[in-house]
Design a protein around this motif. Structure first.
Motif, PDB file in Angstrom:
ATOM      1  N   ASP A  77       0.723  -1.091   0.084  1.00  0.00           N
ATOM      2  CA  ASP A  77      -0.014   0.057   0.062  1.00  0.00           C
ATOM      3  C   ASP A  77       0.876   1.443   0.197  1.00  0.00           C
ATOM      4  O   ASP A  77       1.869   1.335   0.659  1.00  0.00           O
ATOM      5  N   VAL A  78       0.431   2.061  -0.757  1.00  0.00           N
ATOM      6  CA  VAL A  78       1.362   3.575  -0.720  1.00  0.00           C
ATOM      7  C   VAL A  78       0.478   4.678  -0.468  1.00  0.00           C
ATOM      8  O   VAL A  78      -0.705   4.879  -0.672  1.00  0.00           O
ATOM      9  N   GLN A  79       1.164   5.717   0.291  1.00  0.00           N
ATOM     10  CA  GLN A  79       0.447   6.948   0.742  1.00  0.00           C
ATOM     11  C   GLN A  79       1.688   7.907   0.618  1.00  0.00           C
ATOM     12  O   GLN A  79       2.895   7.558   0.265  1.00  0.00           O
ATOM     13  N   LEU A  80       1.138   9.159   0.500  1.00  0.00           N
ATOM     14  CA  LEU A  80       2.340  10.350   0.622  1.00  0.00           C
ATOM     15  C   LEU A  80       2.449  10.999   1.767  1.00  0.00           C
ATOM     16  O   LEU A  80       1.571  11.293   2.661  1.00  0.00           O
ATOM     17  N   THR A  81       4.001  11.352   1.943  1.00  0.00           N
ATOM     18  CA  THR A  81       4.364  12.017   3.210  1.00  0.00           C
ATOM     19  C   THR A  81       3.702  13.585   2.820  1.00  0.00           C
ATOM     20  O   THR A  81       3.683  13.850   1.787  1.00  0.00           O
ATOM     21  N   ARG A  82       4.075  14.355   3.972  1.00  0.00           N
ATOM     22  CA  ARG A  82       3.746  15.848   3.736  1.00  0.00           C
ATOM     23  C   ARG A  82       4.689  16.514   2.588  1.00  0.00           C
ATOM     24  O   ARG A  82       4.206  17.458   1.971  1.00  0.00           O
ATOM     25  N   ASP A  83       5.973  16.043   2.498  1.00  0.00           N
ATOM     26  CA  ASP A  83       6.772  16.440   1.536  1.00  0.00           C
ATOM     27  C   ASP A  83       6.594  15.417   0.279  1.00  0.00           C
ATOM     28  O   ASP A  83       7.516  15.764  -0.648  1.00  0.00           O
ATOM     29  N   GLY A  84       5.609  14.842  -0.114  1.00  0.00           N
ATOM     30  CA  GLY A  84       5.303  14.208  -1.136  1.00  0.00           C
ATOM     31  C   GLY A  84       6.152  13.131  -1.826  1.00  0.00           C
ATOM     32  O   GLY A  84       6.148  12.789  -2.916  1.00  0.00           O
ATOM     33  N   GLN A  85       6.602  12.313  -0.716  1.00  0.00           N
ATOM     34  CA  GLN A  85       7.155  10.985  -0.981  1.00  0.00           C
ATOM     35  C   GLN A  85       6.278   9.908  -0.833  1.00  0.00           C
ATOM     36  O   GLN A  85       5.466   9.972   0.242  1.00  0.00           O
ATOM     37  N   LEU A  86       6.476   9.052  -1.678  1.00  0.00           N
ATOM     38  CA  LEU A  86       5.700   7.784  -1.584  1.00  0.00           C
ATOM     39  C   LEU A  86       6.267   6.765  -0.598  1.00  0.00           C
ATOM     40  O   LEU A  86       7.411   6.401  -0.618  1.00  0.00           O
ATOM     41  N   VAL A  87       5.314   6.355   0.570  1.00  0.00           N
ATOM     42  CA  VAL A  87       5.941   5.395   1.520  1.00  0.00           C
ATOM     43  C   VAL A  87       4.861   4.285   1.567  1.00  0.00           C
ATOM     44  O   VAL A  87       3.824   4.457   1.229  1.00  0.00           O
ATOM     45  N   VAL A  88       5.406   3.235   2.074  1.00  0.00           N
ATOM     46  CA  VAL A  88       4.738   2.099   1.962  1.00  0.00           C
ATOM     47  C   VAL A  88       3.894   1.825   3.383  1.00  0.00           C
ATOM     48  O   VAL A  88       4.733   1.429   4.191  1.00  0.00           O
ATOM     49  N   ILE A  89       2.812   1.830   3.478  1.00  0.00           N
ATOM     50  CA  ILE A  89       2.203   1.918   4.820  1.00  0.00           C
ATOM     51  C   ILE A  89       0.748   1.682   4.483  1.00  0.00           C
ATOM     52  O   ILE A  89       0.131   2.289   3.744  1.00  0.00           O
ATOM     53  N   HIS A  90      -0.038   0.821   5.531  1.00  0.00           N
ATOM     54  CA  HIS A  90      -1.519   0.473   4.953  1.00  0.00           C
ATOM     55  C   HIS A  90      -2.399   1.774   5.619  1.00  0.00           C
ATOM     56  O   HIS A  90      -3.418   2.329   4.888  1.00  0.00           O
ATOM     57  N   ASP A  91      -2.174   1.976   6.936  1.00  0.00           N
ATOM     58  CA  ASP A  91      -3.129   3.058   7.614  1.00  0.00           C
ATOM     59  C   ASP A  91      -2.553   4.619   7.199  1.00  0.00           C
ATOM     60  O   ASP A  91      -1.534   4.618   7.081  1.00  0.00           O
ATOM     61  N   GLU A  92      -3.623   5.317   7.347  1.00  0.00           N
ATOM     62  CA  GLU A  92      -3.301   6.766   7.070  1.00  0.00           C
ATOM     63  C   GLU A  92      -2.786   7.146   8.264  1.00  0.00           C
ATOM     64  O   GLU A  92      -2.098   8.406   8.000  1.00  0.00           O
ATOM     65  N   LYS A  93      -2.832   6.616   9.582  1.00  0.00           N
ATOM     66  CA  LYS A  93      -2.296   6.961  10.603  1.00  0.00           C
ATOM     67  C   LYS A  93      -0.968   6.159  10.928  1.00  0.00           C
ATOM     68  O   LYS A  93      -1.238   5.029  10.568  1.00  0.00           O
ATOM     69  N   ILE A  94       0.117   6.451  11.766  1.00  0.00           N
ATOM     70  CA  ILE A  94       0.945   5.696  12.023  1.00  0.00           C
ATOM     71  C   ILE A  94       0.895   4.980  13.333  1.00  0.00           C
ATOM     72  O   ILE A  94       1.875   4.050  13.746  1.00  0.00           O
ATOM     73  N   ASN A  95      -0.142   5.263  14.087  1.00  0.00           N
ATOM     74  CA  ASN A  95      -0.421   4.849  15.470  1.00  0.00           C
ATOM     75  C   ASN A  95      -0.299   3.084  15.383  1.00  0.00           C
ATOM     76  O   ASN A  95       0.342   2.578  16.567  1.00  0.00           O
ATOM     77  N   ARG A  96      -0.979   2.399  14.784  1.00  0.00           N
ATOM     78  CA  ARG A  96      -1.066   0.998  14.675  1.00  0.00           C
ATOM     79  C   ARG A  96       0.365   0.201  14.690  1.00  0.00           C
ATOM     80  O   ARG A  96       0.524  -0.730  15.309  1.00  0.00           O
ATOM     81  N   THR A  97       1.093   0.747  13.490  1.00  0.00           N
ATOM     82  CA  THR A  97       2.093  -0.414  13.187  1.00  0.00           C
ATOM     83  C   THR A  97       3.606   0.594  13.485  1.00  0.00           C
ATOM     84  O   THR A  97       4.596   0.454  12.716  1.00  0.00           O
ATOM     85  N   THR A  98       3.558   1.729  14.171  1.00  0.00           N
ATOM     86  CA  THR A  98       4.938   2.187  14.691  1.00  0.00           C
ATOM     87  C   THR A  98       4.738   2.768  16.254  1.00  0.00           C
ATOM     88  O   THR A  98       3.833   2.517  16.689  1.00  0.00           O
ATOM     89  N   ASN A  99       5.494   3.017  16.702  1.00  0.00           N
ATOM     90  CA  ASN A  99       6.121   3.803  18.173  1.00  0.00           C
ATOM     91  C   ASN A  99       5.454   4.829  18.291  1.00  0.00           C
ATOM     92  O   ASN A  99       5.876   5.456  19.359  1.00  0.00           O
TER      93      ASN A  99
END
Ligand code: G3P
Ligand code: MG
Length: 241
Positions: free
Chosen positions: A36-58
């Motif tokens: 799954d891809v989403q965009l960071t604030r500075d427009g970079q493509l990152v691979v993460i499922h949720d729109e929030k980082i809460n579930r899969t990061t610290n």
């Protein structure tokens, strides 16, 4: 033969959408990999499922409000197991590099996560990243968002496009009116009840097929593919019954 596609990498055994999860999918010889891809604030493509980082990061927060540098600070492995401590959220480019490094020649399904957030220009960015990567795998681009699927189709003729859906009459009606979209990625729970409504669809790959009964269903109906969190198990079921 039905393709076994590792959902978010080998999500069942590794932290989802990380390089170790994709490496595992390659190592067990999955036919395909989904991410799954989403965009960071500075427009970079990152691979993460949720729109929030809460579930899969610290940490907590929205992907769209963090820069890539901030995203790269996050630990995306410890939530799953201490063995994956300090595993990072990969960029799309990093995953493509990993696939190339391993000479992966299977199916790569990039899901554009635009069902809740529009991420303006994400379609062009994904296409550009693919152009630059010189991959030897077969690419399928997909989204729950109908506008994204349509936009991808308008922008590019090379890659297969697929419409993802939980499955209902509206979804099927919409798909039947898209002359250029022949691939459907439905929820397996819906598909098991409504397979008779999908006879006109060329390519069907349901998600998330984790139970042996569901795998057998997909095999019996000779579907094109199945997304699973347990590719090793799915390959065993497919190849050895
Ligand atoms: O693309 C198939 C599947 O990944 C869709 O659901 O929520 O796991 O991205 P989700
Ligand atoms: Mg997905």
């Amino acid at each position: 033969m039905i393709k076994v596609i590792a959902h978010r990498g080998s999500k069942g055994t590794h932290p989802e959408n990380t390089l170790p999860a994709f490496q595992e999918a390659i190592d067990v010889q999955a036919d395909g990999i989904e991410l799954d891809v989403q965009l960071t604030r500075d427009g970079q493509l990152v691979v993460i499922h949720d729109e929030k980082i809460n579930r899969t990061t610290n940490a907590k927060g929205w992907v769209k409000e963090l820069t890539l540098a901030e995203i790269k600070e996050l630990d995306a492995g410890s939530w799953f197991s201490e063995n994956y401590k300090e595993t990072r959220i990969p960029t799309l480019e990093e995953v493509l590099e990993l696939l190339n490094h391993n000479q992966f020649s299977g199916l790569l399904n990039i899901e554009l996560k635009t069902d809740r957030i529009e991420y303006l220009g994400i379609e062009q960015k994904v296409l550009r990243a693919l152009e630059q990567a010189d991959l030897s795998c077969t690419v399928v681009l997909s989204s729950f968002n109908r506008d994204t699927v349509r936009r991808l189709k308008a922008l590019n003729d090379t890659y297969e496009k697929a419409f993802i859906a939980f499955g209902n009459k509206n979804d099927l009606a919409w798909l039947s009116k898209q002359p250029d979209i022949h691939s459907f990625h439905p929820d397996i729970r819906w598909l098991r009840r409504h397979i008779d409504q999908t006879t006109d669809i060329e390519t069907i790959r349901p998600w998330t097929v984790n139970k042996e009964k569901e795998m057998q269903f997909c095999i019996k109906h000779q579907l094109a593919g199945m997304f699973t969190d347990f590719p090793k198990k799915a390959l065993e079921v497919r190849d050895h019954g």
